[in-house]
Design an enzyme around this catalytic site. Structure first.
Site, PDB file in Angstrom:
ATOM      1  N   GLY A 115      35.767  52.300  41.302  1.00  0.00           N
ATOM      2  CA  GLY A 115      35.328  51.577  40.346  1.00  0.00           C
ATOM      3  C   GLY A 115      36.262  50.522  39.661  1.00  0.00           C
ATOM      4  CG  PHE A 119      41.423  50.353  30.591  1.00  0.00           C
ATOM      5  CD1 PHE A 119      42.459  50.248  29.551  1.00  0.00           C
ATOM      6  CD2 PHE A 119      41.706  51.500  31.429  1.00  0.00           C
ATOM      7  CE1 PHE A 119      43.684  51.030  29.521  1.00  0.00           C
ATOM      8  CE2 PHE A 119      42.916  51.993  31.521  1.00  0.00           C
ATOM      9  CZ  PHE A 119      43.769  52.267  30.360  1.00  0.00           C
ATOM     10  N   GLY A 120      40.846  48.621  33.797  1.00  0.00           N
ATOM     11  CA  GLY A 120      41.434  48.739  34.842  1.00  0.00           C
ATOM     12  C   GLY A 120      40.761  49.192  36.210  1.00  0.00           C
ATOM     13  CB  THR A 121      41.491  49.779  39.331  1.00  0.00           C
ATOM     14  OG1 THR A 121      41.922  48.448  39.570  1.00  0.00           O
ATOM     15  CG2 THR A 121      40.834  50.226  40.600  1.00  0.00           C
ATOM     16  CB  VAL A 122      37.912  54.229  38.411  1.00  0.00           C
ATOM     17  CG1 VAL A 122      37.732  55.772  38.385  1.00  0.00           C
ATOM     18  CG2 VAL A 122      37.581  53.850  36.825  1.00  0.00           C
ATOM     19  CE  LYS A 136      38.495  54.594  32.864  1.00  0.00           C
ATOM     20  NZ  LYS A 136      37.779  54.757  31.375  1.00  0.00           N
ATOM     21  CG  ASP A 232      30.307  49.464  26.704  1.00  0.00           C
ATOM     22  OD1 ASP A 232      29.683  48.313  26.713  1.00  0.00           O
ATOM     23  OD2 ASP A 232      31.400  49.354  27.542  1.00  0.00           O
TER      24      ASP A 232
END
Length: 431
Positions: A115, A119-122, A136, A232
């Protein structure tokens, strides 16, 4: 009220009472444990309203006792803030280090990416005890004050919650510029990915998922202390298990509701995703639990139609999915918005109409007229019950193609979608 109604309402109330009792017991145990450890461990700081200090440690209420005595103290870990909880139920790991995170993800291999977010990459990771986790990792170019705040916010919020339909926190790590959160791994992808897939989900599966989401958010609003507003709720933040059940994730925007019983809202900067944001919140900057209810209404429409909230390539009248769907519902043509991947039957069309009616209540222009998330869950329970009863009842073939079915329009839509030529035969699959 009939005896059956009382039993159904009773079973639903019992579910929430039992959940509340488990949570209150876990919180009581956590408070006692924190008191015992207060002399040897610094308190968690950085909570909303605290001035934004450093987060030092976090643990889930169910596993705090197991993990508290297992933390390492070697000099190589002195610059990291660590908290770990065993995701497998086996002996808890003694601590996450950067080296262990790198090993678990294959040095953050692209093949392990599951994902991407703001915020960043999972990454999918495998711990040394064999447990699979989701890791994450914050993007290096977004390590600013806002990203740091969202990181702390997510860790602190997840440390306060525990529910079957909420993704669990296993730990986190701060090491130099690295900010990493280790969470429960869910293998089935996101709700949005399922809606975009060729096979899709049937009505019964979508109902189960909608109820799971409603339970999770109702727990945040009603049984968390203080209540939590997610801010969210959207299809890409709903993870689907192998058994096609839902878990809500991503608490970077979450806010704790005011502890003042007389407060009606929180005044805050706008956070959320385009297409899901409560217009009243956008206009007033006043956040309440009903903003989550609005987002849930958008999600219900998304789940029934298969469309994104904003469809920029559609004709003008169809670009805002909720407006298009509500217009069709009002005109008695709700079946025309049903996701083409779902089979049509009297049971599924009845469920579709009732879910869209609930969505219409959630999308009300003022928060006072929107239902609570607990009420949403109750309504969805009833919709699912009636759907199952109708779907299991044998119906004569004539009923399946009654005047209530705009067969031509829907069939043309299916023909266009599947490339079926004019004049070729095509029939609905029965429920």
């Amino acid at each position: 009220m009939t005896g059956g109604d009382r039993r159904r309402r009773g079973s639903f109330a019992d579910y929430f009472k039992a959940a509340a009792k488990r949570v209150s017991g876990a919180l009581a145990a956590l408070l006692l444990l924190r008191k015992r450890r207060s002399s040897s461990r610094p308190a968690v700081s950085g909570a909303p309203g605290n001035g934004g200090g450093q987060v030092s440690a976090v643990s889930s209420s169910t596993d705090t006792a197991r993990s508290s005595s297992k933390r390492r103290s070697s000099s190589s870990r002195a610059s990291s803030s660590v908290a770990t909880i065993s995701p497998s139920g086996l002996a808890a790991p003694t601590g996450f280090t950067m080296e262990e995170i790198v090993k678990a993800t294959g040095n953050f291999a692209a093949s392990n990416v599951i994902g991407e977010g703001a915020f960043g990459t999972v990454y999918k990771g495998k711990l040394r005890d064999g447990s699979l986790v989701a890791i994450k990792r914050a993007k290096q170019n977004v390590l600013n004050q806002r990203a740091s705040s969202e990181f702390k916010n997510e860790v602190l919020t997840m440390s306060k919650i525990e529910h079957l339909n909420l993704v669990r926190l296993y730990g986190y790590l701060e090491h130099g510029d690295e900010k990493i959160i280790v969470e429960e791994y869910i293998s089935g992808g996101t709700m949005r990915e399922h809606l975009d897939g060729e096979n899709g989900l049937e009505m019964t599966e979508r109902l189960d998922i909608a109820i799971d989401i409603a339970h999770a958010v109702a727990y945040l609003h009603t049984y968390s202390d203080p209540p939590i507003i997610h801010r969210d709720i959207k299809a890409s933040n709903i993870l689907i298990t192998e058994k096609l059940r839902a878990k809500v994730t991503d608490f970077g925007f979450a806010r704790l509701a005011s502890e003042d019983p007389g407060a009606t809202h929180i005044s805050t900067q706008i956070r959320g995703s385009t297409g899901y944001l409560d217009p009243e919140y956008l206009r007033t900057y006043q956040l309440t639990e009903k903003s989550d209810v609005y987002s849930f209404g958008v999600l219900l429409v998304e789940m029934m139609t298969g469309r994104h909230p904003i469809e920029s390539k559609r004709p003008l009248r169809e670009r805002v999915t909720i407006k298009w769907a509500m217009q069709k519902l009002k005109g008695g043509d709700a079946v025309l918005v049903m996701d083409w991947r779902m089979r049509r039957s009297p049971a599924s069309i009845m469920a579709l109409e009732n879910i869209l009616k609930l969505a219409r209540q959630c999308l009300a222009s003022t928060k006072e007229t929107r239902p609570s998330m607990r009420k949403c869950a109750e309504v969805l329970w009833e919709v699912r019950k009636e759907y199952r009863e109708r779907a299991s009842s044998p119906l004569p073939s004539a009923v399946r193609y009654s005047a209530n079915y705009p067969v031509r329009d829907v069939e043309n839509h299916r023909r266009t979608s599947f490339g079926i030529a004019e004049g070729e035969s095509y029939k609905f699959a029965s429920a």
